[in-house]
Design an enzyme around this catalytic site. Structure first.
Site, PDB file in Angstrom:
ATOM      1  N   SER A 133       0.541  -1.313  -0.091  1.00 25.25           N
ATOM      2  CA  SER A 133      -0.068  -0.332   0.221  1.00 25.25           C
ATOM      3  C   SER A 133       0.511   1.559  -0.425  1.00 25.25           C
ATOM      4  O   SER A 133       0.607   1.907  -0.729  1.00 25.25           O
ATOM      5  CB  SER A 133      -0.700   0.116   0.864  1.00 25.25           C
ATOM      6  OG  SER A 133      -1.696  -0.912   1.265  1.00 25.25           O
ATOM      7  N   HIS A 185       0.108   4.604   4.738  1.00 24.41           N
ATOM      8  CA  HIS A 185      -0.522   5.170   3.530  1.00 24.41           C
ATOM      9  C   HIS A 185      -0.005   6.801   3.305  1.00 24.41           C
ATOM     10  O   HIS A 185       0.442   6.650   2.587  1.00 24.41           O
ATOM     11  CB  HIS A 185      -2.147   5.006   3.681  1.00 24.41           C
ATOM     12  CG  HIS A 185      -2.171   3.895   3.691  1.00 24.41           C
ATOM     13  ND1 HIS A 185      -4.182   3.147   3.453  1.00 24.41           N
ATOM     14  CD2 HIS A 185      -1.905   2.620   3.396  1.00 24.41           C
ATOM     15  CE1 HIS A 185      -4.422   1.969   3.771  1.00 24.41           C
ATOM     16  NE2 HIS A 185      -3.169   1.570   3.306  1.00 24.41           N
TER      17      HIS A 185
END
Length: 269
Positions: A133, A185
């Site tokens: 991610s 993230h």
């Protein structure tokens, strides 16, 4: 009717290889019944010398939904490989993927360090991050700056304007998947903006290959030093100064040691 998948793979060779690697690793993890704690990155394991986890955590996925979501987004972002006329292209994609993998992992550890040492939030000592991610969010961010008119397609039916995709996806995943790594993230987004705005620049094939060589060396050294894997041809010993490690290649009798020459005004990070 869309184009045949074969032509898409040919136009996105690097993306296709990365998806294949992540998928193969997922199958291996499932077959060997390996848990996220064995491959994931946490502050605690990093302090213990498991620096190799910066790499394994990025390419490992535990659930099939996690894998599918990341690879679906990555496939859409593979359009970067087709934008050679804009100064992007395959080489740019590979070079800065290396940067995103390493720097986003280091930034996550830096955030954990501040939260633990400054704010005494011990919870983050054992929080384990795993998945691609960070890199996906990094490329979302780069593309949102370089090509704001693009769209991010997920699962073949969900389409998001790329200009808002990084923060939309950050909020969406935090709500839908509470255990998703918000800091992981966010680190990808920060490094992505640093690359897109030119704060991190100058990568070429020479520096990419040099960086890859150092990644391999540190990866093997940390595996050996942490006792995770024993490379029979490497022997780590302390020579002269215990704080300076040396690596001996068995069979050749040669020993490589880091230089102890003091250099003023320079920090090795």
């Amino acid at each position: 009717m869309g184009r045949p998948l074969f032509y898409e793979i040919v136009e996105k060779p690097a993306t296709s290889c990365i998806i294949g690697i992540c998928s193969a690793i997922w199958f291996y993890i499932q077959k060997k019944n390996i848990g996220y704690s064995h491959v994931g990155l946490s502050y605690e394991t990093a302090v213990e010398g498991h620096h190799w986890r910066i790499i394994t955590s990025a390419f490992s996925h535990i659930s099939v939904l996690h894998l599918v979501f990341n690879m679906s987004a990555l496939w859409s972002l593979g359009v970067v490989e087709q934008l050679g006329h804009m100064g992007l292209g395959v080489s740019y994609y590979l070079q800065y993927t290396l940067v995103l993998v390493v720097l986003s992992g280091l930034l996550v550890l830096g955030m954990y360090h501040v939260l633990i040492q400054r704010f005494k939030l011990e919870y983050f000592r054992r929080v384990t991050a795993v998945g691609y991610s960070c890199v996906v969010f990094g490329w979302m961010t780069i593309l949102s700056v370089k090509q704001p008119s693009s769209k991010l397609d997920l699962f073949g039916f969900l389409s998001l304007p790329i200009s808002f995709a990084p923060f939309e996806s950050l909020i969406f995943t935090s709500i839908i998947v509470p255990q998703a790594s918000f800091l992981g993230h966010l680190s990808g987004i920060i490094v992505g903006y640093a690359i897109a705005w030119g704060l991190i620049h100058g990568m070429n094939n020479y520096w990419a290959i040099s960086m890859l060589g150092w990644i391999v060396l540190v990866f093997m050294y940390s595996l050996k030093r942490s006792g995770t894997y024993d490379f029979y041809f490497l022997e780590i010993e302390s020579v002269t100064d215990p704080s300076l490690p040396s690596v001996r290649f068995l069979g050749s009798g040669r020993t490589l040691q880091m230089s102890a020459i003091p250099v003023e005004g320079v920090e090795i990070v």
